[in-house]
Every structure is written in C-alpha cells, then in structure tokens.
Design a protein around this motif. Structure first.
Motif, mmCIF file in Angstrom:
data_model
loop_
_atom_site.group_PDB
_atom_site.id
_atom_site.type_symbol
_atom_site.label_atom_id
_atom_site.label_comp_id
_atom_site.label_asym_id
_atom_site.label_seq_id
_atom_site.Cartn_x
_atom_site.Cartn_y
_atom_site.Cartn_z
ATOM 1 N N UNK A 75 2.211 -3.368 -11.786
ATOM 2 C CA UNK A 75 0.914 -2.616 -11.902
ATOM 3 C C UNK A 75 0.902 -1.016 -12.060
ATOM 4 N N UNK A 76 1.736 -0.474 -11.273
ATOM 5 C CA UNK A 76 2.157 0.877 -11.325
ATOM 6 C C UNK A 76 2.614 1.308 -12.437
ATOM 7 N N UNK A 77 3.516 0.517 -12.887
ATOM 8 C CA UNK A 77 4.329 1.062 -13.924
ATOM 9 C C UNK A 77 3.206 1.211 -15.512
ATOM 10 N N UNK A 78 2.539 -0.040 -15.313
ATOM 11 C CA UNK A 78 1.429 0.102 -16.338
ATOM 12 C C UNK A 78 0.400 1.138 -16.214
ATOM 13 N N UNK A 79 0.174 1.436 -14.950
ATOM 14 C CA UNK A 79 -0.948 2.371 -14.705
ATOM 15 C C UNK A 79 -0.627 3.695 -15.064
ATOM 16 N N UNK A 80 0.593 4.203 -14.593
ATOM 17 C CA UNK A 80 1.366 5.414 -14.845
ATOM 18 C C UNK A 80 2.091 5.656 -16.110
ATOM 19 N N UNK A 133 0.784 -1.167 -0.046
ATOM 20 C CA UNK A 133 -0.049 0.032 -0.026
ATOM 21 C C UNK A 133 0.971 1.243 0.134
ATOM 22 N N UNK A 134 1.991 1.276 0.554
ATOM 23 C CA UNK A 134 2.871 2.150 0.750
ATOM 24 C C UNK A 134 3.746 2.548 -0.502
ATOM 25 N N UNK A 135 4.051 1.332 -0.960
ATOM 26 C CA UNK A 135 4.701 1.297 -2.229
ATOM 27 C C UNK A 135 3.625 2.130 -3.671
ATOM 28 N N UNK A 136 2.433 1.700 -3.388
ATOM 29 C CA UNK A 136 1.320 2.292 -4.286
ATOM 30 C C UNK A 136 1.042 3.861 -4.048
ATOM 31 N N UNK A 137 1.237 4.256 -3.004
ATOM 32 C CA UNK A 137 1.194 5.662 -2.289
ATOM 33 C C UNK A 137 2.526 6.470 -3.064
ATOM 34 N N UNK A 138 3.568 5.591 -2.974
ATOM 35 C CA UNK A 138 4.714 6.435 -3.445
ATOM 36 C C UNK A 138 4.490 6.864 -4.664
ATOM 37 N N UNK A 139 4.320 5.843 -5.613
ATOM 38 C CA UNK A 139 4.028 5.850 -7.020
ATOM 39 C C UNK A 139 3.056 6.762 -7.311
ATOM 40 N N UNK A 140 2.001 6.697 -6.797
ATOM 41 C CA UNK A 140 0.944 7.958 -7.184
ATOM 42 C C UNK A 140 1.495 9.036 -6.970
ATOM 43 N N UNK A 141 2.024 9.392 -5.795
ATOM 44 C CA UNK A 141 2.700 10.732 -5.531
ATOM 45 C C UNK A 141 3.407 11.064 -6.720
#
Length: 267
Positions: free
Chosen positions: A92-97, A58-66
C-alpha cells in the motif's frame, strides 16, 4: 554532489550480517545513501534466529510516510516482511508514495532453517507485491515456495523464472546457490532477455546475508540509473567478491565481506 537515495524495507539482524544492516552496508559501498523502514526485529547471530518481534503496521506506515516526506527515493528493496498484514501495508505504501525501482527479495527461510515468512503470506506476496516489482530475486527454495513445485534442473530453473515473470513482475533472477551445479549460476529473465550469470563456487559457511546483499546491490545500481541487466551483473560480481573473501566472523553461517568488491581491483 547529490547521491541517489535508496530505501530498504526489511527486518533488523542483530548479528549485522543480513537484513537492513547488510542492505545499508551495501548501499554505502555502492556510493548511495541508504534509508530504512524496519518491519521486524530479530535476535540472531551466525548460529541462528533466536527470536522475532514484528513491528506493528502503524509504525511501518509512519516510517514510510516520514521517508516520503523528506527524501527522494530512487529505488527500494524489500526483505523480510514476515506476514500477510505487513506485506499488504508495504504494498500500500509503495503504491501511495510511488516508490520506483522495486527490488523484491522474498525472504522466507533463514540460513539456519528458521521460517521468516508465514505460509499464508506467500499468496499475498504474489497478489499484492509482485505486480509492483521491477525484479524479484528468489533462491531455489523460495522459488519453489512461490510456485508450489520442485525445481532441480537448469531447464526447471528457466521455466520457473518464466512462470514467476508471468505473475506480473518485470524481471526475475533465480539464484542457483542451492543447486547441485558446479558453478554458482543464477538465471535472469525479463521477458526478452534470458541469461545465465555464472561464477566460481566457494566452499565456505560464511554466506549469511547473501540474498539481502545481492538484492540491495541491484537496488543501488538501479538508483544510479543503470539498466536492469547491468545492475544484476554488478550485483553478481559484488556478492561473488563478498563470498570469496570471508571475514571469518562467528561460529556458524558467518556474514559476507561487504567491502571486498571495493578492495578487489580498486573498484
């Protein structure tokens, strides 16, 4: 002037020689702005890894989103991802962003022998992350782990690079530091170009963080708009200088010299 912005998604090295610390130093030396998403905190020094604490996804996700909300990421590199859940979240975050120019450093084993990637995570790395990659930069033990086979000769290194390339990544460079070759020889393959990059081999224990530094330099060069092969060539020169002029820090596998390339020939 706007500087290219480069993201490292990796673990923290309390000793400062590898991980995000090495990445940020390299980004700065290559005149890019570095950012980080921390996946794990390690207690380590030049003598080895004492403890590892994985960051919750969850914290990894928050960092990527920020990062994605406020920065223009021109390249990203991954380092220590520790387990399957973290790899899936990072992918997932690399694809998302839509983070571009992905450099994958498949960090699996620390210099002192400590495993930094859980065994079951290797398959997830191959399935989830490799198809997103611009280039992957395994050393020989890491390439052996990815392929499940022994790699000894130059011909086997070349075949291994082509096999990893067939897994979906756009390019591969297998680092030959663990080989028995008299030179420090790395093999690059992108489906069209196959090239050996060689340099002098130095007898030194101060090689902690070489893989992190090498891959970070590739990411910085890609962020500046350089070609993939040119980026690898610069990274090879950068890490060669960093090893050639050691800092002599610590009682074990000491860190490389991140400012040596800049000092050498006024680069």
């Amino acid at each position: 002037m706007t500087f290219p912005q480069v993201l490292t998604i990796a673990g923290s090295d309390s000793g400062g020689g590898a991980g995000i610390q090495a990445d940020i130093k390299t980004f700065q030396e290559r005149r890019t702005f570095g950012m980080s998403v921390i996946t794990a905190i390690t207690a380590q020094n030049t003598l080895g890894v004492k403890a590892v604490h994985k960051i919750p996804v969850e914290m990894i996700r928050e960092q990527c989103d920020a990062i994605a909300e406020d920065f223009q990421v021109s390249a990203v590199k991954t380092g220590m991802l520790a387990d399957a859940e973290i790899i899936r979240e990072v992918a997932r975050n690399i694809r998302l962003h839509n983070f571009p120019n992905l450099v994958i450093d498949p960090v699996m084993i620390a210099k002192g022998g400590t495993a930094l990637l859980e065994n079951e995570a290797t398959q997830v790395l191959k399935d989830e992350l490799l198809p997103l990659g611009t280039i992957i930069t395994p050393n020989i033990p890491e390439a052996e782990e990815i392929l499940g086979e022994k790699i000894t000769t130059k011909a086997e290194i070349e075949r291994a690079a082509k096999k990893i390339y067939d897994m979906g990544v756009k390019a591969v460079v297998i680092k030959g530091g663990h080989s028995e070759m008299t030179e420090a020889a790395d093999f690059y393959f992108d489906g069209v170009t196959a090239k050996w990059l060689t340099s002098e081999r130095f007898d030194t224990p101060h090689t902690h963080g070489t893989g992190c530094t090498f891959s970070a330099c590739i990411a910085a060069e890609l962020a500046k708009g350089n070609s993939l092969l040119d980026s690898v060539v610069v990274a090879k020169e950068f890490i060669t200088s960093a090893i050639k002029y050691p800092l002599g820090i610590g009682y074990g596998h000491g860190p490389t010299n991140h400012f040596a390339y800049r000092m050498e020939d006024g680069k």
